[in-house]
Design a protein around this motif. Structure first.
Motif: not given
Length: 87
Positions: A9-12, A21-24
Motif C-alpha cells: 500500500g505504501l509503495k502504490i 513500474i507503470y510509467d504513470s
C-alpha cells in the motif's frame, strides 16, 4: 502478511514507484487536468488513449480521455488480439 500488504500500500501511493513500474506520468497528469476517478460511479472508468495504442494511439496527456474500461479492453483486443495470461 499484514506488513506485506501495508508495505505494498505504501509503495502504490508513492508517485516515484508508480512512475518506475507503470510509467504513470501521463495518467497522473490526466487526473490532475481532468479530475481524479475516485467517486463510486467511476469504478469502471479509466483514462485511456482516444485511439488505442495498438492502432497507433499516444499516451500523451493531450490524447487521454475518460473511457469505460470494459469497452476499451474490448476494442483493444479486437485490434491487437487476446490478452495473454500466464499462470
Amino acid at each position: 502478511m499484514s506488513s506485506s500488504i501495508r508495505h505494498l500500500g505504501l509503495k502504490i501511493t508513492s508517485a516515484e514507484w508508480r512512475e518506475e513500474i507503470y510509467d504513470s506520468a501521463p495518467y497522473d497528469e490526466a487526473a490532475a487536468a481532468y479530475g481524479p476517478l475516485t467517486a463510486p460511479a467511476d469504478f469502471d472508468d479509466i483514462y485511456a488513449s482516444t485511439l488505442p495504442l495498438p492502432a497507433g494511439g499516444s499516451e500523451s496527456v493531450e490524447f487521454l480521455t475518460r473511457s469505460r474500461i470494459f469497452e476499451h479492453i474490448a476494442l483493444t483486443t479486437q485490434l491487437a488480439g487476446p490478452i495473454p495470461f500466464t499462470g
